[in-house]
Motif scaffolding. Structure first.
Motif, PDB file in Angstrom:
ATOM      1  N   PHE A 196      -2.640  13.822   5.472  1.00 31.96           N
ATOM      2  CA  PHE A 196      -2.947  12.412   5.742  1.00 31.96           C
ATOM      3  C   PHE A 196      -2.904  12.133   7.242  1.00 31.96           C
ATOM      4  CE2 PHE A 196      -1.739   7.909   6.100  1.00 31.96           C
ATOM      5  CZ  PHE A 196      -2.697   7.324   5.285  1.00 31.96           C
ATOM      6  N   SER A 197      -4.000  11.581   7.748  1.00 40.03           N
ATOM      7  CA  SER A 197      -4.071  11.318   9.174  1.00 40.03           C
ATOM      8  C   SER A 197      -3.641   9.882   9.461  1.00 40.03           C
ATOM      9  CB  SER A 197      -5.505  11.601   9.616  1.00 40.03           C
ATOM     10  OG  SER A 197      -5.745  11.123  10.888  1.00 40.03           O
ATOM     11  N   GLY A 198      -4.171   8.926   8.702  1.00 42.19           N
ATOM     12  CA  GLY A 198      -3.710   7.541   8.819  1.00 42.19           C
ATOM     13  C   GLY A 198      -4.490   6.733   9.825  1.00 42.19           C
ATOM     14  N   THR A 199      -4.619   5.426   9.511  1.00 47.02           N
ATOM     15  CA  THR A 199      -5.279   4.515  10.448  1.00 47.02           C
ATOM     16  C   THR A 199      -4.327   3.368  10.756  1.00 47.02           C
ATOM     17  OG1 THR A 199      -6.436   3.743   8.468  1.00 47.02           O
ATOM     18  CG2 THR A 199      -7.721   4.962  10.091  1.00 47.02           C
ATOM     19  N   ASN A 200      -4.082   2.526   9.740  1.00 43.08           N
ATOM     20  CA  ASN A 200      -3.185   1.395   9.978  1.00 43.08           C
ATOM     21  C   ASN A 200      -2.389   1.130   8.696  1.00 43.08           C
ATOM     22  OD1 ASN A 200      -2.099  -0.805  11.284  1.00 43.08           O
ATOM     23  ND2 ASN A 200      -3.751  -2.178  10.630  1.00 43.08           N
ATOM     24  N   GLN A 201      -2.133   2.172   7.927  1.00 41.92           N
ATOM     25  CA  GLN A 201      -1.427   2.004   6.657  1.00 41.92           C
ATOM     26  C   GLN A 201       0.090   1.923   6.872  1.00 41.92           C
ATOM     27  OE1 GLN A 201      -3.647   4.422   7.247  1.00 41.92           O
ATOM     28  NE2 GLN A 201      -5.294   4.168   5.755  1.00 41.92           N
ATOM     29  N   THR A 202       0.776   1.432   5.840  1.00 43.29           N
ATOM     30  CA  THR A 202       2.239   1.470   5.847  1.00 43.29           C
ATOM     31  C   THR A 202       2.673   2.445   4.758  1.00 43.29           C
ATOM     32  OG1 THR A 202       2.290  -0.853   6.436  1.00 43.29           O
ATOM     33  CG2 THR A 202       4.358   0.106   5.639  1.00 43.29           C
ATOM     34  N   MET A 237      -8.950   4.776   0.491  1.00 41.30           N
ATOM     35  CA  MET A 237      -8.070   3.605   0.593  1.00 41.30           C
ATOM     36  C   MET A 237      -8.421   2.735   1.792  1.00 41.30           C
ATOM     37  SD  MET A 237      -4.372   4.888   2.041  1.00 41.30           S
ATOM     38  CE  MET A 237      -4.116   6.218   0.893  1.00 41.30           C
ATOM     39  N   GLU A 238      -7.957   1.483   1.729  1.00 40.21           N
ATOM     40  CA  GLU A 238      -8.231   0.569   2.840  1.00 40.21           C
ATOM     41  C   GLU A 238      -7.396   0.969   4.058  1.00 40.21           C
ATOM     42  OE1 GLU A 238      -7.760  -3.409   1.329  1.00 40.21           O
ATOM     43  OE2 GLU A 238      -9.534  -3.170   0.050  1.00 40.21           O
ATOM     44  N   LYS A 239      -7.914   0.561   5.204  1.00 41.92           N
ATOM     45  CA  LYS A 239      -7.287   0.962   6.467  1.00 41.92           C
ATOM     46  C   LYS A 239      -5.858   0.432   6.598  1.00 41.92           C
ATOM     47  CE  LYS A 239     -11.028   2.867   8.404  1.00 41.92           C
ATOM     48  NZ  LYS A 239     -11.372   3.689   7.239  1.00 41.92           N
ATOM     49  N   ASN A 240      -5.580  -0.700   5.942  1.00 44.17           N
ATOM     50  CA  ASN A 240      -4.223  -1.247   6.071  1.00 44.17           C
ATOM     51  C   ASN A 240      -3.479  -1.240   4.732  1.00 44.17           C
ATOM     52  OD1 ASN A 240      -5.449  -3.250   4.666  1.00 44.17           O
ATOM     53  ND2 ASN A 240      -4.428  -4.909   5.775  1.00 44.17           N
ATOM     54  N   ALA A 241      -3.819  -0.269   3.891  1.00 44.92           N
ATOM     55  CA  ALA A 241      -3.160  -0.191   2.581  1.00 44.92           C
ATOM     56  C   ALA A 241      -1.674   0.132   2.732  1.00 44.92           C
ATOM     57  CB  ALA A 241      -3.834   0.899   1.745  1.00 44.92           C
ATOM     58  N   VAL A 242      -0.916  -0.183   1.678  1.00 45.26           N
ATOM     59  CA  VAL A 242       0.464   0.296   1.597  1.00 45.26           C
ATOM     60  C   VAL A 242       0.432   1.541   0.709  1.00 45.26           C
ATOM     61  CG1 VAL A 242       2.823  -0.215   0.861  1.00 45.26           C
ATOM     62  CG2 VAL A 242       1.375  -2.053   1.766  1.00 45.26           C
ATOM     63  N   VAL A 243       1.009   2.632   1.187  1.00 43.95           N
ATOM     64  CA  VAL A 243       1.041   3.856   0.385  1.00 43.95           C
ATOM     65  C   VAL A 243       2.491   4.144   0.015  1.00 43.95           C
ATOM     66  CG1 VAL A 243       0.281   6.250   0.223  1.00 43.95           C
ATOM     67  CG2 VAL A 243      -0.772   4.728   1.906  1.00 43.95           C
ATOM     68  N   ALA A 244       2.786   4.076  -1.287  1.00 39.75           N
ATOM     69  CA  ALA A 244       4.145   4.382  -1.738  1.00 39.75           C
ATOM     70  C   ALA A 244       4.169   5.834  -2.202  1.00 39.75           C
ATOM     71  CB  ALA A 244       4.537   3.446  -2.882  1.00 39.75           C
ATOM     72  N   LEU A 245       5.086   6.600  -1.656  1.00 37.45           N
ATOM     73  CA  LEU A 245       5.133   8.030  -1.989  1.00 37.45           C
ATOM     74  C   LEU A 245       6.325   8.331  -2.883  1.00 37.45           C
ATOM     75  CD1 LEU A 245       4.552   9.607   1.531  1.00 37.45           C
ATOM     76  CD2 LEU A 245       2.860   9.269  -0.279  1.00 37.45           C
ATOM     77  N   ASP A 246       6.173   9.367  -3.695  1.00 38.58           N
ATOM     78  CA  ASP A 246       7.306   9.887  -4.437  1.00 38.58           C
ATOM     79  C   ASP A 246       7.809  11.139  -3.697  1.00 38.58           C
ATOM     80  OD1 ASP A 246       8.129   8.723  -7.317  1.00 38.58           O
ATOM     81  OD2 ASP A 246       8.908  10.747  -7.033  1.00 38.58           O
ATOM     82  N   VAL A 247       8.559  11.961  -4.371  1.00 35.66           N
ATOM     83  CA  VAL A 247       9.153  13.126  -3.697  1.00 35.66           C
ATOM     84  C   VAL A 247       8.727  14.403  -4.424  1.00 35.66           C
ATOM     85  CG1 VAL A 247      11.340  14.278  -3.136  1.00 35.66           C
ATOM     86  CG2 VAL A 247      11.125  11.804  -2.887  1.00 35.66           C
ATOM     87  N   GLY A 248       8.218  15.351  -3.666  1.00 34.73           N
ATOM     88  CA  GLY A 248       7.798  16.608  -4.283  1.00 34.73           C
ATOM     89  C   GLY A 248       6.780  17.289  -3.402  1.00 34.73           C
TER      90      GLY A 248
END
Ligand SMILES: Cc1ncc(C[n+]2csc(CCOP(=O)(O)OP(=O)(O)O)c2C)c(N)n1
Ligand SMILES: [Mg+2]
Length: 540
Positions: free
Chosen positions: A386-392, A365-376
């Protein structure tokens, strides 16, 4: 009346209304569609409309609006409004009600809407005369903005056709005035922070764009940083002082650090998983919202104010003390943790191990992607790996409803078309919200929905299995999600092997259409659950 309400919403910065048509709101929907500054998004299910309004509000800070008809329409909104209330997202629900002369009767689709929504909104107004309109609409908007909480207005059907002479009231910027601790309070906090020998920071969603400032403070204070899930991506996970997430899905490094610290500074977070924290030290909490201080944890000192402006002030006040032993302990914890999960992110190929799936997704994924999560289980795997860079990260944080991820992704792409939007959802959550995939197709929103297809409501399966219950009913009978995406007019991919995933994900993300990547995934009992169960057995 519809025009008036639409004008009033636009004057207060609303841009989008999500909803499902029904005869008690048709004049409102019509007015929104005709309004030059508003967009109406017709979706499939009112719960998804409320999730979209909530996700939009979480992402942009703007008011998210959802609409539904009386009776069953409003009943379907409840889950999404509860999500907004739990995560303090500014959301307004506008519903239709039966005609004034049918109120409080057993007329079809009548329900006392104020009573129905009472636990999930701060305010619920009912408009039955034109004289009230201005007051009720503005009161609801004021509540939403000032309280960062959902509010609701319903309009009796026969009122929509009447006109109002009331002027539209302009936005009241003073409603956004923030609480601010006194300089003495801040000085005292700094004095306390300077007493710490083994400092730690717990950073949450309230950090927003101030991730760099948190890192700056941590470097000077020589503290480790633990991130709650919505804060992932606000600071780069590969920063040496970031030790990962917290709680069941978090990292052992982060839990151990918080328990070994002698002082924790909580910044913009309210998540405090008690069973993981036997922390006996002192807690200083910094938050923009006064009532968040000490909401879930025993706090010894609180500072309230704008995090972005307070952090530099606090950092300046920190006196550099060398804490080599603590820093080397933090480095050791981080290394041990990375060694432990390195096995999970390189594990066998088929079916795809969930840890490996999250890692490949992150790398793709792109460094500033939006990641929408579900539950589970997939959510805790995300938190773990997930370590993360600049995502939301968008998540149903406190309410934790399954089915949030897909509608949240749709709303995010429409609110921020320039950003890459990816959803990570379980097969259970996908089944709950999959109708909204065709909403993404209809509005040409190229989101990528990664389905963690493990054949189970795995998080519940894990728990039943560990307690020796019969978990058969948590098994899912899934359709072919990739084919489904295709027949909706999007792209569908099915992946059974981790090597293939690295190839398919970029293709899906760049195909220009809404896409589903159905990943056949293993369902091992989540390691955090195994650890927790082992601890419980040890105690008993
Ligand atoms: C609306 C709602 N219903 C039920 C639950 C309970 N619940 C929590 S996690 C989960 C399992 C979800 O299964 P799936 O989407 O397949 O994700 P997995 O755990 O398999 O990764 C369920 C049913 C919930 N949180 N929200
Ligand atoms: Mg599942």
């Amino acid at each position: 009346m519809g025009e008036f309400v639409a004008d009033q919403l636009a004057a207060w910065g609303v841009k989008a209304v999500y909803g499902v048509a029904g005869d008690a709101v048709l004049p409102f929907i019509d007015a929104v569609q005709r309004h030059p500054r508003l967009n109406f998004y017709g979706v499939k299910h009112e719960t998804a409309a409320a999730f979209m309004a909530s996700a939009r509000a979480k992402l942009t800070g703007e008011i998210g609006v959802c609409t539904a008809t009386s009776g069953p329409g409003i009943a379907n909104l409840i889950n999404g409004l509860a999500d907004a209330k739990n995560d303090r997202a500014p959301v307004l629900a506008i519903t239709g009600q039966v005609e004034t002369y049918n109120l409080a009767t057993n007329y079809k689709q009548y329900v006392d809407q104020g009573m129905l929504l009472a636990p999930v909104v701060e305010y619920s107004g009912l408009i039955i005369t034109t004289e009230q309109v201005n007051d009720v609409v503005v009161k609801s908007l004021r509540n939403v903005i000032a309280g960062k909480t959902p509010a609701h207005i319903s309009v009796a059907m026969d009122i929509w056709s009447q006109n109002t002479e009331e002027p539209v009231r302009q936005f009241e910027p003073f409603l956004k005035t923030q609480s601010q601790s006194t300089p003495e309070t801040i000085r005292e906090a700094i004095r306390l922070l300077n007493e710490a020998q083994r400092p730690a920071i717990l950073a949450g969603r309230g950090v927003g764009r101030s991730g760099g400032l948190v890192a700056g403070l941590a470097e000077k204070w020589q503290s480790g940083i633990s991130l709650t899930m919505p804060a992932k991506g606000m600071l780069p996970g590969d920063h040496p002082l970031v030790l990962g997430g917290l709680g069941e899905g978090g990292s052992a490094a982060s839990t151990i650090m918080l328990n070994e610290a002698d002082m924790i500074l909580i910044i913009g977070a309210t998540w405090w998983p008690e069973s993981y924290l036997s922390f006996p030290g002192r807690i200083v909490q910094l938050d923009a919202v006064p009532e968040n201080i000490g909401r879930n944890m025993p706090v010894s000192y609180g500072i309230v104010g704008n995090i972005e402006s307070l952090l530099p002030e606090i950092t300046t006040g920190i006196v550099i003390k060398h804490k080599e032993d603590w820093l080397s302990r933090l480095a050791q914890l981080k290394k041990e943790w990375l060694d432990r999960i390195s096995v999970e992110i390189t594990a066998e190929e088929t079916p795809v191990p969930p840890g490996r799936l999250v890692k490949i997704l992150e790398e793709t994924m792109e460094k500033n992607a939006v990641v929408a999560l579900d539950v589970g289980d997939h959510t805790v795997w995300f938190n773990r790996i997930f370590s993360g860079t600049n995502q939301t990260v968008l998540i149903s944080g406190n309410w934790r409803s399954t089915g949030f991820g897909l509608p949240a992704a749709v709303a995010a792409k429409q609110a921020a078309p320039e950003r890459q939007v990816v959803a990570l959802v379980g097969d259970g959550g996908m089944a709950q919200s999959m109708a909204e995939f065709s909403t993404a197709v209809r509005y040409r929103l190229p989101v990528t929905i990664v389905v963690v297809n493990n054949g189970y409501l795995a998080m519940e399966k894990d728990k039943m299995q560990l307690q020796q219950m019969n978990y058969e009913t948590t098994a899912l009978t899934n359709p072919d999600f990739a084919k489904y995406a295709g027949i909706c007019g999007g792209m569908g991919y099915r992946v059974e092997n981790a090597g293939k995933l690295a190839e398919i994900l970029p293709e899906a993300m760049n195909c220009g259409l809404p896409a589903v990547v159905d990943v056949i995934t293993a369902a091992p009992v989540f390691p955090g659950v195994v650890d927790k169960e082992a601890k419980r057995r040890q105690k008993s």
